[in-house]
Write a protein that holds these residues in place. Structure first.
Motif, PDB file in Angstrom:
ATOM      1  N   ASP A  88       0.795  -1.246   0.000  1.00 53.87           N
ATOM      2  CA  ASP A  88       0.000   0.000   0.000  1.00 53.87           C
ATOM      3  C   ASP A  88       0.821   1.287   0.000  1.00 53.87           C
ATOM      4  O   ASP A  88       0.264   2.364   0.131  1.00 53.87           O
ATOM      5  CB  ASP A  88      -0.977   0.049   1.185  1.00 53.87           C
ATOM      6  N   HIS A  89       2.130   1.172  -0.122  1.00 48.74           N
ATOM      7  CA  HIS A  89       2.922   2.401  -0.139  1.00 48.74           C
ATOM      8  C   HIS A  89       2.994   3.029  -1.535  1.00 48.74           C
ATOM      9  O   HIS A  89       3.497   4.133  -1.692  1.00 48.74           O
ATOM     10  CB  HIS A  89       4.314   2.155   0.449  1.00 48.74           C
ATOM     11  N   GLY A  90       2.455   2.302  -2.547  1.00 48.17           N
ATOM     12  CA  GLY A  90       2.332   2.909  -3.866  1.00 48.17           C
ATOM     13  C   GLY A  90       3.197   2.321  -4.962  1.00 48.17           C
ATOM     14  O   GLY A  90       3.445   2.978  -5.981  1.00 48.17           O
ATOM     15  N   LYS A  91       3.633   1.078  -4.807  1.00 48.68           N
ATOM     16  CA  LYS A  91       4.496   0.455  -5.815  1.00 48.68           C
ATOM     17  C   LYS A  91       3.787   0.344  -7.169  1.00 48.68           C
ATOM     18  O   LYS A  91       4.347   0.693  -8.196  1.00 48.68           O
ATOM     19  CB  LYS A  91       4.924  -0.957  -5.360  1.00 48.68           C
ATOM     20  N   THR A  92       2.538  -0.166  -7.131  1.00 49.23           N
ATOM     21  CA  THR A  92       1.793  -0.359  -8.378  1.00 49.23           C
ATOM     22  C   THR A  92       1.520   0.978  -9.054  1.00 49.23           C
ATOM     23  O   THR A  92       1.699   1.122 -10.264  1.00 49.23           O
ATOM     24  CB  THR A  92       0.472  -1.094  -8.077  1.00 49.23           C
ATOM     25  N   LYS A  93       1.108   1.948  -8.250  1.00 49.53           N
ATOM     26  CA  LYS A  93       0.856   3.296  -8.796  1.00 49.53           C
ATOM     27  C   LYS A  93       2.123   3.882  -9.405  1.00 49.53           C
ATOM     28  O   LYS A  93       2.075   4.524 -10.463  1.00 49.53           O
ATOM     29  CB  LYS A  93       0.363   4.230  -7.679  1.00 49.53           C
ATOM     30  N   ASN A 137       7.001   8.613  -1.212  1.00 51.05           N
ATOM     31  CA  ASN A 137       5.735   8.742  -1.957  1.00 51.05           C
ATOM     32  C   ASN A 137       4.634   9.398  -1.123  1.00 51.05           C
ATOM     33  O   ASN A 137       4.752   9.552   0.078  1.00 51.05           O
ATOM     34  CB  ASN A 137       5.299   7.339  -2.421  1.00 51.05           C
ATOM     35  N   LYS A 138       3.572   9.746  -1.802  1.00 55.77           N
ATOM     36  CA  LYS A 138       2.360  10.327  -1.200  1.00 55.77           C
ATOM     37  C   LYS A 138       2.634  11.670  -0.531  1.00 55.77           C
ATOM     38  O   LYS A 138       2.028  11.990   0.490  1.00 55.77           O
ATOM     39  CB  LYS A 138       1.728   9.346  -0.195  1.00 55.77           C
ATOM     40  N   ASP A 190       1.739  14.325  -1.526  1.00 58.15           N
ATOM     41  CA  ASP A 190       0.554  15.175  -1.707  1.00 58.15           C
ATOM     42  C   ASP A 190      -0.366  15.131  -0.485  1.00 58.15           C
ATOM     43  O   ASP A 190      -1.244  15.965  -0.327  1.00 58.15           O
ATOM     44  CB  ASP A 190      -0.215  14.705  -2.950  1.00 58.15           C
ATOM     45  N   LYS A 191      -0.157  14.169   0.374  1.00 57.83           N
ATOM     46  CA  LYS A 191      -1.054  14.007   1.528  1.00 57.83           C
ATOM     47  C   LYS A 191      -0.723  14.983   2.659  1.00 57.83           C
ATOM     48  O   LYS A 191       0.436  15.302   2.902  1.00 57.83           O
ATOM     49  CB  LYS A 191      -0.974  12.568   2.056  1.00 57.83           C
ATOM     50  N   SER A 250       4.742  11.986  -5.840  1.00 57.88           N
ATOM     51  CA  SER A 250       3.364  11.549  -5.666  1.00 57.88           C
ATOM     52  C   SER A 250       3.054  10.681  -6.881  1.00 57.88           C
ATOM     53  O   SER A 250       2.916  11.191  -7.994  1.00 57.88           O
ATOM     54  CB  SER A 250       2.400  12.741  -5.608  1.00 57.88           C
ATOM     55  N   ALA A 251       2.982   9.377  -6.638  1.00 62.14           N
ATOM     56  CA  ALA A 251       2.705   8.457  -7.742  1.00 62.14           C
ATOM     57  C   ALA A 251       1.308   8.722  -8.263  1.00 62.14           C
ATOM     58  O   ALA A 251       1.053   8.637  -9.466  1.00 62.14           O
ATOM     59  CB  ALA A 251       2.847   7.015  -7.273  1.00 62.14           C
ATOM     60  N   LEU A 252       0.395   9.088  -7.351  1.00 61.70           N
ATOM     61  CA  LEU A 252      -0.994   9.342  -7.719  1.00 61.70           C
ATOM     62  C   LEU A 252      -1.101  10.566  -8.627  1.00 61.70           C
ATOM     63  O   LEU A 252      -1.722  10.520  -9.681  1.00 61.70           O
ATOM     64  CB  LEU A 252      -1.830   9.561  -6.449  1.00 61.70           C
TER      65      LEU A 252
HETATM   66  P1  GDP Z   1       1.241  -1.137  -3.483  1.00 62.80           P
HETATM   67  O1  GDP Z   1       0.536  -2.095  -2.593  1.00 62.80           O
HETATM   68  O2  GDP Z   1       2.543  -0.689  -2.893  1.00 62.80           O
HETATM   69  O3  GDP Z   1       1.373  -1.569  -4.905  1.00 62.80           O
HETATM   70  O4  GDP Z   1       0.363   0.207  -3.450  1.00 62.80           O
HETATM   71  P2  GDP Z   1      -0.649   0.800  -4.549  1.00 62.80           P
HETATM   72  O5  GDP Z   1       0.080   1.377  -5.685  1.00 62.80           O
HETATM   73  O6  GDP Z   1      -1.687  -0.214  -4.839  1.00 62.80           O
HETATM   74  O7  GDP Z   1      -1.275   2.017  -3.725  1.00 62.80           O
HETATM   75  C1  GDP Z   1      -1.988   1.814  -2.523  1.00 62.80           C
HETATM   76  C2  GDP Z   1      -2.962   2.925  -2.318  1.00 62.80           C
HETATM   77  O8  GDP Z   1      -2.277   4.155  -2.118  1.00 62.80           O
HETATM   78  C3  GDP Z   1      -3.898   3.109  -3.491  1.00 62.80           C
HETATM   79  O9  GDP Z   1      -5.182   3.418  -2.979  1.00 62.80           O
HETATM   80  C4  GDP Z   1      -3.309   4.297  -4.224  1.00 62.80           C
HETATM   81  O10 GDP Z   1      -4.269   5.032  -4.914  1.00 62.80           O
HETATM   82  C5  GDP Z   1      -2.721   5.100  -3.081  1.00 62.80           C
HETATM   83  N1  GDP Z   1      -1.588   5.918  -3.509  1.00 62.80           N
HETATM   84  C6  GDP Z   1      -0.493   5.474  -4.190  1.00 62.80           C
HETATM   85  N2  GDP Z   1       0.336   6.513  -4.431  1.00 62.80           N
HETATM   86  C7  GDP Z   1      -0.235   7.609  -3.894  1.00 62.80           C
HETATM   87  C8  GDP Z   1       0.166   8.993  -3.816  1.00 62.80           C
HETATM   88  O11 GDP Z   1       1.201   9.426  -4.308  1.00 62.80           O
HETATM   89  N3  GDP Z   1      -0.675   9.812  -3.148  1.00 62.80           N
HETATM   90  C9  GDP Z   1      -1.840   9.397  -2.585  1.00 62.80           C
HETATM   91  N4  GDP Z   1      -2.591  10.301  -1.967  1.00 62.80           N
HETATM   92  N5  GDP Z   1      -2.232   8.120  -2.662  1.00 62.80           N
HETATM   93  C10 GDP Z   1      -1.455   7.234  -3.302  1.00 62.80           C
END
Ligand code: GDP
Length: 477
Positions: free
Chosen positions: A81-86, A182-183, A185-186, A218-220
């Protein structure tokens, strides 16, 4: 080699499968043979040598002029959930070079992006599987694919267990890390805290006087991606010599493979040196075949693939495993023979493997033979306090200068497949404190010959490790 001796021993060897290395040694000298343990790699080298394929000589022969720069290969790791996929999505669409046709439309297991660095258009290969599982699984098969690891840490959450696991994996593989904070923007994001937390793990940001690059992203919102890619290239340029000879038969690694209903065995391979061409006869582990067609991540058919290029290959007769290395053979027949011989060697090795890895009991023996100087440990426990207390106590054991104790990984929770993979790679022993392990993990450990010790009293664990280090532990039979 042992194989030859086993052959000469004939029935003897099958009748004594439970013999250990030393007994084999005694038996061998009794019969007038000198026993020499041969690793699987050496064995494979000999096998290829019989076909006039000498991969090492080929490398040694390479002069500077034959080597040209190749793109770095990057893996994205970090806590769930730290944003790897994003981030993988963001990088995929971050192609700053406008003329790239079509975009990346196919998931083939890896993709290449182009980015501008100091005015120069540069390519980078990204492994399209988030997390360190694939990384470790490949390493356990002896393949090193990744040049640089991007460690994703969510700025609103901080360093978490899998963050540490991922960085342990990368560090133990000697792979440089670039940290993507990452993130940002939060509201709750605290990027400075991440930098501070990671100094504890030898990842010191440049702005703090260290040599690790941290990039806020911010991957998002797709912010900071170009800077991150730039940091990857800077890190590659600063610490790695990424060059390969493209002007020879290809070698590389299978990174993903499956059986497709219509197309048969499909495998994504990453070329590590040389150039792979349609029509080449290849062997990947125990799979072989002739390259019938190749496709890139844009779904385009390609006729050749140069170093660091991932391509989907059609034409293999069976499915290779992720991490299997591939080579080009002189012809189809040779490819088939190599594959078949490897399969036979694998079956034999499976029997021998169990005894090759180290257990706490035979550490002492190995020590005496001068085969090890370091006892590698993985520590897992039910609570972080216990893990820390155990690690502290173990590291305080006074063992003199000859041996060292190295904790290659520690964590809270049950013993996982990852722990076993890591222990396999580094020949480590797993210490479980008040934790269990699932059946599948126990099976894997058994198959890989990894020793897992369970304790519920700290001093017992300390006693055992101390006894092993001091050469006092009696083998258990
Ligand atoms: P993974 O488990 O590491 O692959 O994480 P995901 O890429 O699936 O991201 C987990 C959650 O964090 C998802 O709901 C994304 O939308 C959210 N997320 C990922 N990157 C960011 C970011 O840069 N900013 C914010 N606000 N949310 C993010």
């Amino acid at each position: 080699s042992l194989v030859t001796v086993l052959f000469h021993l004939g029935e003897m060897a099958t009748a004594t499968q439970s013999l250990d290395e030393d007994t084999f040694g005694t038996l061998g000298s009794e019969l007038g043979y000198i026993i020499e343990m041969v690793s699987a790699e050496e064995e494979d080298r000999e096998l290829l040598g019989a076909f006039d394929i000498d991969l090492e000589a080929e490398l040694a022969d390479e002069s500077d002029e034959q080597l040209t720069a190749r793109p770095p290969v990057v893996t994205v790791m970090g806590h769930v959930d730290h944003g790897k996929t994003k981030l993988l999505d963001a990088i995929r669409s971050a192609n700053v070079v406008a003329d790239e046709a079509g975009g990346i439309t196919q998931h083939i297991g890896a993709y290449q992006v182009r980015t501008e660095h100091e005015g120069v258009d540069r390519a980078m290969t990204v492994i399209d599987t988030p997390g360190h599982e694939a990384f470790t699984a490949m390493r356990a098969r002896g393949a090193q694919v990744t040049d640089i690891a991007i460690l994703v840490v969510a700025a609103d959450d901080g360093v978490m267990p899998q963050t540490i696991e991922a960085l342990n994996h990368a560090q133990s593989a000697g792979v440089p890390i670039v940290v993507a904070v990452n993130k940002v923007d939060k509201e709750a994001a605290n990027p400075a805290k991440i930098r501070q937390q990671l100094t504890e793990y030898n990842l010191v940001a440049e702005e703090y006087g260290g040599d690790t690059m941290f990039v806020d992203i911010s991957a998002l919102k797709r912010m900071g991606i170009d800077q991150l890619l730039e940091a990857v290239l800077l890190t590659a340029d600063a610490s790695l010599d990424l060059r390969a000879n493209a002007d020879k038969d290809a070698r590389g690694v299978a990174i993903e493979a499956n059986l497709d209903k219509g197309r048969g065995a499909v495998a994504t391979v990453l070329v590590q040196s040389g150039t792979l061409r349609v029509g080449d006869a290849i062997v990947a582990g125990t799979a072989y075949g002739r390259v019938r067609a190749m496709f890139d991540e844009h779904g385009e058919a390609v006729a050749e693939a140069t170093p660091a290029r991932p391509v989907l290959v059609l034409g293999l007769t069976s499915v290779p495993r992720a991490g299997d290395t591939f080579i080009v053979a002189p012809d189809d027949r040779t490819a088939r023979q190599i594959a078949e011989k490897r399969e036979a060697a694998e079956r034999a090795a499976l029997l021998a493997k169990r005894r090759k890895r180290i257990s706490l009991e035979d550490f002492t023996q190995a020590l005496e033979l001068g085969k090890v100087e370091t006892l590698n440990l993985v520590i897992k426990g039910d609570v972080s306090g216990a893990v820390e207390a155990l690690e502290d106590a173990l590291l305080k054991i006074d063992v003199g200068d000859e041996v060292q104790l190295r904790v290659i990984h520690r964590g809270v929770g049950a013993i996982t497949q990852n722990d076993v993979n890591l222990a396999t790679v580094d020949n480590a022993i797993i210490i479980g404190f008040n934790v269990k392990t699932g059946e599948r993990v126990a099976e894997l450990a058994d198959r890989e010959g990894v020793d897992i010790k369970f304790y519920s009293v700290i001093y017992q664990a300390i006693d055992d490790v101390e006894a092993a280090l001091k050469g006092m532990l009696k083998p258990e039979y």
